[in-house]
Design an enzyme around this catalytic site. Sequence first.
Site, PDB file in Angstrom:
ATOM      1  N   SER A  48       0.875  -1.167  -0.148  1.00  0.00           N
ATOM      2  CA  SER A  48      -0.060   0.096   0.107  1.00  0.00           C
ATOM      3  C   SER A  48       0.824   1.415   0.105  1.00  0.00           C
ATOM      4  CB  SER A  48      -1.080  -0.091   1.318  1.00  0.00           C
ATOM      5  OG  SER A  48      -0.266  -0.388   2.316  1.00  0.00           O
TER       6      SER A  48
ATOM      7  N   GLY B 168      -0.489   3.928  -5.456  1.00  0.00           N
ATOM      8  CA  GLY B 168      -1.783   3.337  -6.185  1.00  0.00           C
ATOM      9  C   GLY B 168      -2.914   2.851  -5.502  1.00  0.00           C
ATOM     10  N   ILE B 169      -3.578   2.020  -5.716  1.00  0.00           N
ATOM     11  CA  ILE B 169      -4.630   1.446  -5.181  1.00  0.00           C
ATOM     12  C   ILE B 169      -4.643   1.329  -3.560  1.00  0.00           C
ATOM     13  CG2 ILE B 169      -6.546  -0.191  -5.137  1.00  0.00           C
ATOM     14  CD1 ILE B 169      -5.886  -0.999  -8.010  1.00  0.00           C
TER      15      ILE B 169
ATOM     16  N   ALA C 203       5.514  -9.704   0.416  1.00  0.00           N
ATOM     17  CA  ALA C 203       4.706 -10.623  -0.240  1.00  0.00           C
ATOM     18  C   ALA C 203       5.493 -11.840  -0.960  1.00  0.00           C
ATOM     19  CB  ALA C 203       3.970  -9.929  -1.404  1.00  0.00           C
TER      20      ALA C 203
ATOM     21  N   ASN D 236      -4.361  -6.204  -1.059  1.00  0.00           N
ATOM     22  CA  ASN D 236      -3.978  -5.552  -2.181  1.00  0.00           C
ATOM     23  C   ASN D 236      -3.126  -6.174  -3.246  1.00  0.00           C
ATOM     24  OD1 ASN D 236      -4.563  -3.017  -4.140  1.00  0.00           O
ATOM     25  ND2 ASN D 236      -2.387  -2.498  -3.276  1.00  0.00           N
TER      26      ASN D 236
ATOM     27  N   TYR E  51      -0.738 -14.640 -13.782  1.00  0.00           N
ATOM     28  CA  TYR E  51      -1.609 -13.696 -12.917  1.00  0.00           C
ATOM     29  C   TYR E  51      -2.868 -13.752 -13.127  1.00  0.00           C
ATOM     30  CZ  TYR E  51      -2.994  -9.002 -11.762  1.00  0.00           C
ATOM     31  OH  TYR E  51      -3.475  -8.109 -10.954  1.00  0.00           O
TER      32      TYR E  51
ATOM     33  N   LYS F 248      -5.242 -15.027 -10.094  1.00  0.00           N
ATOM     34  CA  LYS F 248      -6.717 -13.922  -9.498  1.00  0.00           C
ATOM     35  C   LYS F 248      -7.761 -14.743  -9.572  1.00  0.00           C
ATOM     36  CE  LYS F 248      -4.663 -10.128  -8.485  1.00  0.00           C
ATOM     37  NZ  LYS F 248      -4.623  -9.322  -7.319  1.00  0.00           N
TER      38      LYS F 248
END
Length: 197
Positions: free
Chosen positions: A13, A16-17, A63, A89, A157, A161
């Site tokens: 974090s 970005g988002i 991560a 995220n 990816y 997801k």
Amino acid sequence: MKLENKVAVVTASITGIGYATVKKLAENGATTYLAAHLKEDSLKAVNELTSQGLNVKYVYFDALDSTTHQACIDEVIQNEGRIDILVNNYGATDVTKDLDLVSGDTDTFFHTVNTNIQSVYLTCKAALPAMIKQGGGSIINVSSIGSIVPDLSRLGYMVSKSAINCLTENIAFEYARYGVRCMLTSSDFSISKYFVP
């Protein structure tokens, strides 16, 4: 201040988002932890937000290092006594190697799938016992339009997801009886979904 007295954690974090999510949660009153691995950059982001009067703190999360997932959540719970909101995220791949099935690098495929899934699985696994004990909580997993719409590249990816979509739905159904909500969203909200039994 809808989230006053709530504690939130947002992984990956710094920008970005993730950064925008930290800011929005804090603006609504939550004590919000920015969880990331680049400490200097993270503290800079925290200072920017605290200078705006927001209650934002830093916790280490990498991560690529699965040992930090449990430790991240444990530290927040130790500091605050609870965790109410977890936003997963993180999500990444190497676009130069994560291609189609034939052209893509096999090691990159499995690294991408494993890393992206475990960044959600392990943090959820760490946070859920506390949420159950306190009578509820909310988990928000960030997915991608690529999880439901095929593409010509980024196979690892996309698969990761898609798996996160499935994981989210199962967590929601398994833990709804404890007052825990598990939700799915994406950057363009194309697959935003609240899973309710």
